[in-house]
Design an enzyme around this catalytic site. Sequence first.
Site, short mmCIF file in Angstrom:
data_model
loop_
_atom_site.label_atom_id
_atom_site.label_comp_id
_atom_site.label_asym_id
_atom_site.label_seq_id
_atom_site.Cartn_x
_atom_site.Cartn_y
_atom_site.Cartn_z
N GLU A 147 0.83 -1.21 0.00
CA GLU A 147 0.00 0.00 0.00
C GLU A 147 0.87 1.27 0.00
OE1 GLU A 147 -3.25 2.64 2.50
OE2 GLU A 147 -2.39 0.86 3.46
N ASP B 291 9.49 5.93 14.84
CA ASP B 291 9.31 7.35 14.53
C ASP B 291 9.72 8.14 15.77
OD1 ASP B 291 8.51 9.84 13.72
OD2 ASP B 291 6.37 9.39 13.64
N ASP C 195 10.12 11.93 17.09
CA ASP C 195 9.70 13.29 16.73
C ASP C 195 10.14 14.26 17.82
OD1 ASP C 195 8.11 15.67 16.31
OD2 ASP C 195 6.82 14.46 15.01
N CYS D 183 14.09 25.31 21.68
CA CYS D 183 13.01 25.34 20.66
C CYS D 183 11.77 24.67 21.22
CB CYS D 183 13.44 24.58 19.40
SG CYS D 183 15.00 25.10 18.67
N CYS E 294 19.31 21.17 19.94
CA CYS E 294 18.40 20.06 20.27
C CYS E 294 18.51 18.89 19.29
CB CYS E 294 16.95 20.52 20.42
SG CYS E 294 16.25 21.38 19.00
N SER F 272 13.25 12.95 8.53
CA SER F 272 11.85 13.14 8.15
C SER F 272 11.63 14.32 7.21
CB SER F 272 10.99 13.34 9.40
OG SER F 272 11.26 14.60 9.98
N LEU G 88 3.81 5.13 7.22
CA LEU G 88 4.92 6.01 7.61
C LEU G 88 5.44 6.73 6.38
CD1 LEU G 88 6.75 6.91 9.99
CD2 LEU G 88 8.33 5.08 9.33
#
Length: 422
Positions: free
Chosen positions: A46, A111, A113, A124, A133, A162, A316
Amino acid sequence: MPGFDYDPACLPDLLPVYYRRLFPFHQYYRWLSYGGVSKNYFQNREFSFTLKDDIYVRYQSFSSQNELEKEMQKMVPYKIDIGAVYSHRPSQHNTVKSGSFQALEKELVFDIDMTDYDDVRSCCSAADICSKCWTLMTIAIRILDRALREDFGFHHLLWVYSGRRGVHCWVCDDAARKLSAVARSAVAEYLSLVKGGTENVRKVVLSDPIHPFISQSLSVVEHYFPQYAIVDQDILGNKDSVEKVLALLPEDIRKEMVGVCQTEKNPMKRWDKLCHLVEYKRSSVKKSGPYDKEIMLQYCYPRLDVNVSKGVNHLLKSPFSVHPKTGRISVPIDLKELTKFDPFEVPTISLICEELERPREDEAEDEELKDKENEQEAGERRRIRDYKRTSLAKYVKVFDRFLEAMARSRKGEMLKKSAEVR
């Protein structure tokens, strides 16, 4: 470099050029077909596309590299997501008997983030990142890559930026792709350490003795912690940040540290004193915890979205997708050069399209090739030469090396099986 500044308003003009001349379709197809591991493996995968104006199209599937190319050039997706390999072609899911359309396989994915670290970074917040960071992503990659390779025995890990504020990991080993949802959850839980929401002040609680995996992770964190947390984030520098750190200590150590902070203004010396007090308490009081280590892990340990990892049918973001807000390409990360990786140096679609338009000496050669080759071969050759003229080239090279390692591994497995048959 002139002209590399990205303007989101230009994306509708740049994306058709990117998909026609720069997107590495050959390598992409090679990755997701895994050497033809089984019949219809690529065809049953997919894809989902996010089109202009946030139009979301799921259950896309393609029979070949050529069909994928044509459809992406036609639809011009603003974002590409990759999902599972299903029992039937996703594009035909509405025609399949209810209940029989099942997600069978998918890479084990992670993942990380930056927004999940907002309670422990001061430089930040939200979608913003900076070089200070970004160290958190370096730490996350080092810890998780070691654990997945050494603790679980996986070999083929593709780390990808990403395009904005985080990193993704695709574990592509055959065994990883076949993991059940329960097994994926178990791996993700093993790797998760920072627990609890905003209501939980103390998010890392260690048991004694410390698990070997946590000890290994601590050795990574301890390397980065003084510069990242004490200097760059200044966690022991001002009243509010000091109070947040002291809230993670038991009352007796906290009281002593309040006195220390009144007389000692140097943040690094404050941290040294905190570690000394924790160690003294551990040596004199039974069951006193390694509070200094818990603080380091709470501020620096990878924060995983477990739901992304445990679902076989979870989508993802695809490598080489373009981030619409920043214009940066979602590129593979070379772990040998991890400390040098700078998200702000990742090429934008504006830059690589500009680089593509610079004059080149081999235009005449291209015209000759058009006459001599069939259209698809000529297009493939042109695309290879095109991306090699841009800043995208070194990232495609990282992807190539990853694919070569997987191909060698497959060949080795096949030779081993044939030897066993004999």
